[in-house]
Design a protein around this motif. Structure first.
Motif, mmCIF file in Angstrom:
data_model
loop_
_atom_site.group_PDB
_atom_site.id
_atom_site.type_symbol
_atom_site.label_atom_id
_atom_site.label_comp_id
_atom_site.label_asym_id
_atom_site.label_seq_id
_atom_site.Cartn_x
_atom_site.Cartn_y
_atom_site.Cartn_z
ATOM 1 N N LEU A 1 0.832 -1.205 0.000
ATOM 2 C CA LEU A 1 0.000 0.000 0.000
ATOM 3 C C LEU A 1 0.862 1.248 0.000
ATOM 4 N N HIS A 2 2.174 1.076 0.220
ATOM 5 C CA HIS A 2 3.085 2.236 0.279
ATOM 6 C C HIS A 2 4.141 2.030 -0.811
ATOM 7 N N LEU B 1 -7.784 -4.343 -5.849
ATOM 8 C CA LEU B 1 -7.029 -3.096 -5.721
ATOM 9 C C LEU B 1 -6.036 -3.043 -6.881
ATOM 10 N N ILE B 2 -5.955 -1.907 -7.551
ATOM 11 C CA ILE B 2 -5.039 -1.815 -8.686
ATOM 12 C C ILE B 2 -3.840 -0.970 -8.278
ATOM 13 N N GLY C 1 -0.497 1.205 -7.888
ATOM 14 C CA GLY C 1 -0.020 2.378 -8.622
ATOM 15 C C GLY C 1 -1.120 3.403 -8.864
ATOM 16 N N PHE C 2 -2.297 3.160 -8.278
ATOM 17 C CA PHE C 2 -3.396 4.124 -8.422
ATOM 18 C C PHE C 2 -3.900 4.542 -7.045
ATOM 19 N N ARG D 1 -3.708 8.757 -0.575
ATOM 20 C CA ARG D 1 -4.421 9.299 0.576
ATOM 21 C C ARG D 1 -4.504 10.827 0.529
ATOM 22 N N ASN E 1 -0.505 7.127 -9.066
ATOM 23 C CA ASN E 1 0.452 7.768 -8.161
ATOM 24 C C ASN E 1 1.870 7.564 -8.719
ATOM 25 N N ASP F 1 4.310 5.699 -8.160
ATOM 26 C CA ASP F 1 4.803 4.352 -8.429
ATOM 27 C C ASP F 1 4.428 3.862 -9.824
HETATM 28 N N1 ACO Z 1 -7.602 0.389 -7.015
HETATM 29 C C1 ACO Z 1 -8.938 0.220 -6.906
HETATM 30 N N2 ACO Z 1 -9.699 0.969 -6.096
HETATM 31 C C2 ACO Z 1 -9.083 1.921 -5.361
HETATM 32 C C3 ACO Z 1 -7.708 2.165 -5.450
HETATM 33 C C4 ACO Z 1 -6.962 1.347 -6.306
HETATM 34 N N3 ACO Z 1 -5.639 1.506 -6.413
HETATM 35 N N4 ACO Z 1 -7.370 3.178 -4.624
HETATM 36 C C5 ACO Z 1 -8.504 3.573 -4.057
HETATM 37 N N5 ACO Z 1 -9.535 2.815 -4.490
HETATM 38 C C6 ACO Z 1 -10.927 2.938 -4.103
HETATM 39 C C7 ACO Z 1 -11.130 2.269 -2.750
HETATM 40 O O1 ACO Z 1 -11.437 0.913 -2.891
HETATM 41 C C8 ACO Z 1 -12.251 3.106 -2.191
HETATM 42 O O2 ACO Z 1 -13.441 2.639 -2.767
HETATM 43 P P1 ACO Z 1 -14.772 2.499 -1.874
HETATM 44 O O3 ACO Z 1 -15.032 3.888 -1.345
HETATM 45 O O4 ACO Z 1 -15.781 2.001 -2.839
HETATM 46 O O5 ACO Z 1 -14.429 1.519 -0.789
HETATM 47 C C9 ACO Z 1 -12.018 4.505 -2.744
HETATM 48 O O6 ACO Z 1 -11.229 4.308 -3.913
HETATM 49 C C10 ACO Z 1 -11.276 5.431 -1.786
HETATM 50 O O7 ACO Z 1 -10.031 4.871 -1.476
HETATM 51 P P2 ACO Z 1 -9.482 4.704 0.009
HETATM 52 O O8 ACO Z 1 -9.139 3.285 0.227
HETATM 53 O O9 ACO Z 1 -10.412 5.380 0.962
HETATM 54 O O10 ACO Z 1 -8.189 5.559 -0.044
HETATM 55 P P3 ACO Z 1 -7.051 5.525 1.051
HETATM 56 O O11 ACO Z 1 -6.680 6.929 1.243
HETATM 57 O O12 ACO Z 1 -7.418 4.764 2.252
HETATM 58 O O13 ACO Z 1 -5.935 4.673 0.318
HETATM 59 C C11 ACO Z 1 -4.122 4.059 -0.986
HETATM 60 C C12 ACO Z 1 -4.910 5.232 -0.404
HETATM 61 C C13 ACO Z 1 -3.737 3.099 0.148
HETATM 62 C C14 ACO Z 1 -2.855 4.568 -1.647
HETATM 63 C C15 ACO Z 1 -5.027 3.332 -2.019
HETATM 64 O O14 ACO Z 1 -5.354 4.223 -3.055
HETATM 65 C C16 ACO Z 1 -4.356 2.083 -2.559
HETATM 66 O O15 ACO Z 1 -4.414 1.030 -1.927
HETATM 67 N N6 ACO Z 1 -3.703 2.181 -3.741
HETATM 68 C C17 ACO Z 1 -2.962 1.062 -4.295
HETATM 69 C C18 ACO Z 1 -1.586 0.940 -3.654
HETATM 70 C C19 ACO Z 1 -0.634 2.003 -4.105
HETATM 71 O O16 ACO Z 1 -0.531 2.297 -5.293
HETATM 72 N N7 ACO Z 1 0.110 2.564 -3.152
HETATM 73 C C20 ACO Z 1 1.135 3.573 -3.439
HETATM 74 C C21 ACO Z 1 0.832 4.843 -2.710
HETATM 75 S S1 ACO Z 1 1.883 6.181 -3.249
HETATM 76 C C22 ACO Z 1 3.418 5.869 -2.573
HETATM 77 O O17 ACO Z 1 3.576 5.218 -1.574
HETATM 78 C C23 ACO Z 1 4.578 6.451 -3.334
#
Ligand code: ACO
Length: 369
Positions: free
Chosen positions: A220-221, A254-255, A257-258, A261, A309, A311
């Protein structure tokens, strides 16, 4: 005192920082007030590392002294080289990088000294040595000899030299350097917050960085840059990209790179990194990878309204440069060490033990029968 639970500390402001901020008026991540896009265009990673650690951009003399200190501290001890040689070959490089920093703490003469001067020295040594150790691990895992640092090369050139025994063309080095700048810092993200929590008990800098690495490893990070490369490889070709992502969406997966927070309307670092990813793909004459990325990005936007994002473009850029996928997050560490160290020093400069409350949801009071 409110007992409202803010799961994941969403929206909670826990302290001030002068290191970085996403400034709404320019909709961009800024380091010490400078937009990251401008830093990528006008500075190299060493200048940005100086900015993060010292608070201001260096003048030419300050930069010269900083570069000299970084270059002359690049060598790692023979003991650490042997430790790296003895890591289990199937261990994840983020786990070995974590152990490496722990080992550095055992050797560092300043480990127990938390004074600002000592912590600045340790920050510099960590910055100078972490890239040597990660590159050494990269080569050992492939059955190759460790290559010692070349003190005549810049930080990014030297990382290529130690990883591959050669420095690629300036376009590729610039793309890597830009990724280093963009990955360097992002306020109270999970790994930085972890480092600050550890620091707040007046523990030592190496321990706080070790904690940061453990947090960064998660998918997730920071671990997402590896997951993105695996996903692109799984897609394989542009004609399969749309169906691939639609299936994932249908299955509510979860996809990687998208999403982010902090950014709800797109990560401000993405356009710059995407530009350099595409330039790198052009340099290596790879047309397919950017095509796949564009389809995944457009489909996610159309179907879920979620943007990529950092990544998302950084993962495939590192793959094109020739790094093994499981080293992408350790490369993130090589850069983020600067942000962590800046935050550790800031935490210590105005410390308060970080100790939140929890709402008890367990069994009521009972007695042992
Ligand atoms: N793929 C599919 N759906 C997603 C994604 C994703 N990557 N990101 C967010 N959503 C959806 C969630 O499921 C949620 O849907 P819901 O309201 O129907 O349940 C909605 O979008 C809101 O997302 P949250 O989970 O509330 O966002 P949060 O702030 O908690 O999470 C996070 C942020 C952890 C980065 C999330 O977007 C994620 O898991 N992304 C994928 C992992 C990733 O790419 N991480 C890299 C972060 S950037 C970095 O570290 C450099």
């Amino acid at each position: 005192m409110s007992d409202e639970i803010k799961k994941g500390l969403v929206g909670v402001v826990s302290d001030e920082t002068k290191v970085s901020e996403v400034m709404p008026e320019i909709n961009s991540l800024t380091y010490r007030g400078y937009a990251v896009q401008e830093l990528c265009a006008k500075c190299n990673f060493e200048q940005v590392a100086y900015l993060l650690l010292h608070g201001e951009l260096p003048n030419p003399d300050e930069l010269k002294a900083f570069e000299e200190y970084e270059r002359t501290n690049r060598n790692i001890s023979d003991t650490l080289k042997n430790t790296i040689k003895n890591y289990p070959n199937n261990a994840h490089p983020m786990d070995t990088t974590r152990t490496t920093v722990s080992h550095m703490g055992l050797e560092d003469p300043d480990t127990e000294d938390n004074s600002p001067e000592s912590n600045m020295r340790k920050s510099m040594r960590l910055l100078a040595q972490i890239s040597t150790a990660v590159a050494a691990n990269f080569r050992i895992r492939k059955g190759q000899e460790i290559i010692n640092p070349d003190l005549s090369l810049s930080f990014s050139e030297n990382f290529f030299h130690m990883s591959f025994g050669k420095v690629p063309s300036p376009e590729v080095v610039k793309a890597f350097d830009v990724s280093m700048i963009l990955y360097a810092e992002h306020s109270f993200n999970a790994s930085t917050f972890t480092s600050r929590v550890i620091t707040s008990s007046l523990s030592d800098m190496h321990g706080a960085v070790v904690g940061g690495i453990a947090s960064l490893k998660g998918p997730l990070h920071g671990g997402a840059n590896e997951a993105v490369a695996h996903m692109l490889n799984e897609v394989g070709s542009a004609d399969k990209a749309e169906e691939f992502i639609l299936n994932k969406i249908k299955n509510k997966e979860l996809i990687m790179g998208f999403g982010h927070r902090v950014y709800r309307d797109g990560d401000s670092r993405v356009p710059t990194m995407t530009e350099y990813y595409y330039k790198t793909a052009e340099f290596y004459q790879n047309k397919e990878l950017p095509k796949i990325s564009k389809i995944l990005e457009n489909t996610m936007l159309r179907e879920k309204k979620i943007k990529p994002n950092l990544d998302f473009p950084a993962g495939p850029a590192y793959q094109l440069m020739g790094f093994d996928i499981d080293f992408f997050t350790p490369i993130f560490v090589v850069s983020r060490i600067t942000g962590w160290c800046a935050h550790i020093m800031e935490q210590l400069s105005s410390n308060k033990l970080i100790r939140p409350l929890s709402k008890y949801a367990g069994s009521p009071h009972r007695k042992i029968n």
